[in-house]
Each structure stands twice: as C-alpha cells, then as structure tokens.
Design an enzyme around this catalytic site. Sequence first.
Site, PDB file in Angstrom:
ATOM      1  N   GLN A 188      -1.586  -4.976 -12.963  1.00  0.00           N
ATOM      2  CA  GLN A 188      -0.359  -5.722 -12.841  1.00  0.00           C
ATOM      3  C   GLN A 188       0.565  -5.902 -14.042  1.00  0.00           C
ATOM      4  O   GLN A 188       0.054  -6.300 -15.203  1.00  0.00           O
ATOM      5  CB  GLN A 188      -0.821  -7.004 -12.178  1.00  0.00           C
ATOM      6  CG  GLN A 188      -1.340  -6.903 -10.896  1.00  0.00           C
ATOM      7  CD  GLN A 188      -2.148  -8.315 -10.163  1.00  0.00           C
ATOM      8  OE1 GLN A 188      -1.072  -8.928  -9.745  1.00  0.00           O
ATOM      9  NE2 GLN A 188      -3.151  -8.385 -10.103  1.00  0.00           N
TER      10      GLN A 188
HETATM   11  N1  LIG Z   1      -4.670   7.695  -0.220  1.00  0.00           N
HETATM   12  C1  LIG Z   1      -5.003   7.182  -1.118  1.00  0.00           C
HETATM   13  N2  LIG Z   1      -5.238   5.836  -1.538  1.00  0.00           N
HETATM   14  C2  LIG Z   1      -5.910   5.696  -2.598  1.00  0.00           C
HETATM   15  C3  LIG Z   1      -6.634   6.610  -3.365  1.00  0.00           C
HETATM   16  N3  LIG Z   1      -7.182   5.990  -4.391  1.00  0.00           N
HETATM   17  C4  LIG Z   1      -6.847   4.563  -4.272  1.00  0.00           C
HETATM   18  N4  LIG Z   1      -6.254   4.483  -3.106  1.00  0.00           N
HETATM   19  C5  LIG Z   1      -5.771   3.341  -2.482  1.00  0.00           C
HETATM   20  O1  LIG Z   1      -4.785   2.431  -3.422  1.00  0.00           O
HETATM   21  C6  LIG Z   1      -4.942   1.055  -3.315  1.00  0.00           C
HETATM   22  C7  LIG Z   1      -5.032   0.507  -4.630  1.00  0.00           C
HETATM   23  O2  LIG Z   1      -6.380   1.055  -5.301  1.00  0.00           O
HETATM   24  P1  LIG Z   1      -7.127   0.266  -6.547  1.00  0.00           P
HETATM   25  O3  LIG Z   1      -7.920   1.149  -6.875  1.00  0.00           O
HETATM   26  O4  LIG Z   1      -7.168  -1.234  -6.236  1.00  0.00           O
HETATM   27  O5  LIG Z   1      -5.760   0.398  -7.624  1.00  0.00           O
HETATM   28  P2  LIG Z   1      -6.005  -0.365  -9.069  1.00  0.00           P
HETATM   29  O6  LIG Z   1      -5.199   0.735 -10.114  1.00  0.00           O
HETATM   30  O7  LIG Z   1      -7.373  -0.464  -9.699  1.00  0.00           O
HETATM   31  O8  LIG Z   1      -4.878  -1.423  -9.125  1.00  0.00           O
HETATM   32  P3  LIG Z   1      -4.984  -2.641 -10.062  1.00  0.00           P
HETATM   33  O9  LIG Z   1      -6.132  -3.368 -10.030  1.00  0.00           O
HETATM   34  O10 LIG Z   1      -4.192  -3.884  -9.383  1.00  0.00           O
HETATM   35  O11 LIG Z   1      -4.420  -2.463 -11.423  1.00  0.00           O
HETATM   36  C8  LIG Z   1      -6.216   0.874  -2.337  1.00  0.00           C
HETATM   37  O12 LIG Z   1      -5.577   0.600  -1.023  1.00  0.00           O
HETATM   38  C9  LIG Z   1      -7.096   2.300  -2.421  1.00  0.00           C
HETATM   39  O13 LIG Z   1      -7.632   2.291  -1.418  1.00  0.00           O
HETATM   40  C10 LIG Z   1      -6.384   7.909  -3.237  1.00  0.00           C
HETATM   41  O14 LIG Z   1      -6.853   8.894  -3.821  1.00  0.00           O
HETATM   42  N5  LIG Z   1      -5.691   8.210  -1.930  1.00  0.00           N
END
Ligand SMILES: Nc1nc2c(ncn2[C@@H]2O[C@H](COP(=O)(O)OP(=O)(O)OP(=O)(O)O)[C@@H](O)[C@H]2O)c(=O)[nH]1
Length: 179
Positions: A71
């Site tokens: 974030q």
């Molecule tokens: N369609 C799709 N959705 C994904 C994929 N990888 C992650 N997501 C979705 O994207 C959203 C965010 O995923 P996170 O892994 O929490 O993202 P993050 O980068 O860790 O986010 P922060 O912790 O806020 O920095 C979730 O709803 C996941 O299920 C993917 O390969 N395909």
Amino acid sequence: MGFVFSKVFSGLFGSEQIRLIIIGLDNAGKTTILYKLHKDEVVQTVPTVGFNVESVTYKNLKFQVWDLGGQTSLRPYWRCYYQDSNAIIFVVDSADKDRMDVAKQELELMLEEEEVKGLPLLIFANKQDLPEAQSESEIVSALDLHSIKNRQWALFKVSAIKGEGLNEGFEWLVDVLKY
Ligand SMILES: Nc1nc2c(ncn2[C@@H]2O[C@H](COP(=O)(O)OP(=O)(O)OP(=O)(O)O)[C@@H](O)[C@H]2O)c(=O)[nH]1
Ligand SMILES: [Mg+2]
C-alpha cells in the site's frame, strides 16, 4: 565484487539462506505468490500490513522470502528490508493498466537504492489468467525495463492462482545467483 560473489556463493552452497525481497504495488499478488511457493496453496489474503516472511525450498536451495506490504503508505518502508538481500522480486498486476506508471515509478525508486545495487531483478507479471492481462512486450515497455543496464533482469508471465510461471522464474534466479 569479491564480497558480493562470496556472499551469494555461501548462500547458495552453505547453510545460509538466500534472502529474497518481494515488492510491488498493493493487490499485485505478492502474498499469494509467497504462499504458493511456500505451501503450494492458493491462500485467501488480506492486504499486508508490514510483512510476511517464509522459507521456500527450490531445488535443494533454501530461500528466505520477505513479502512486503505494497500500500502507498507502506512503500517508503521497503528500503528498510533491502540490506543483505541477494535478489529482488518485483510483482506487477498485468491487468492493472491504469497503475503501470505508478509501478514504474516505484520500481525506479527501488533501483536507485544503494543497497540493491547490482542485485538481480526478477519481475513477475502476475494475473496472466485474466483476459485483460497485458502482454509481455506491453509490460516491458510500460515499466521501461530495457533502460535497466546495471544488473541482470528478467520478466516472467505468471499466474499465482494457477501456479504457472513461478518455477521458470526461480530457475532463472538460481542460474543468475550461481554465477
Ligand atoms: N486472477 C488472479 N488473481 C490473483 C492472482 N494472484 C493474486 N490474485 C488476487 O489478487 C488479490 C491481491 O492478492 P495479494 O496476494 O493479497 O496481493 P498483495 O500484492 O500481497 O497486496 P498487498 O499485501 O496489499 O501489498 C487477491 O484477491 C488475490 O486472490 C492471480 O494470479 N490471478
Ligand atoms: Mg500482501
């Protein structure tokens, strides 16, 4: 140079773990990737506040993988984790066209940091399962990756939820860290 080499060498062949840092904008899929690598499971995530750290074994090599919250308010803290890292993984949501320029800016800020100087950069263009996902060449261009001259980098198209492309990325990383 000798120091960098010996640090990586002992990481790969000694008992020390290879330290990887995963950064990228919020919602890019960093935590999903971490747990896919760690447990081979797609976990339900919430936005990361702070970090998650897990060990990942790939081809008998032990990685200590740090997944940092993406974030806006958390991005200034990424630099606190760079010290002693062996490589950086930058994750981008391939379908988030509107924020590619923000991702590019954050990537550029990271690359200017002294502590990551010369470290290999692995870019995961995540969410390739989505129909609106941008192509490899579109992302390379949007992130201006060809301007990176002072380190090895590679982009892999991946889908964390399908588990596609992650191994290929790690394969590249292991090869780069070896030499
Ligand atoms: N369609 C799709 N959705 C994904 C994929 N990888 C992650 N997501 C979705 O994207 C959203 C965010 O995923 P996170 O892994 O929490 O993202 P993050 O980068 O860790 O986010 P922060 O912790 O806020 O920095 C979730 O709803 C996941 O299920 C993917 O390969 N395909
Ligand atoms: Mg997260």
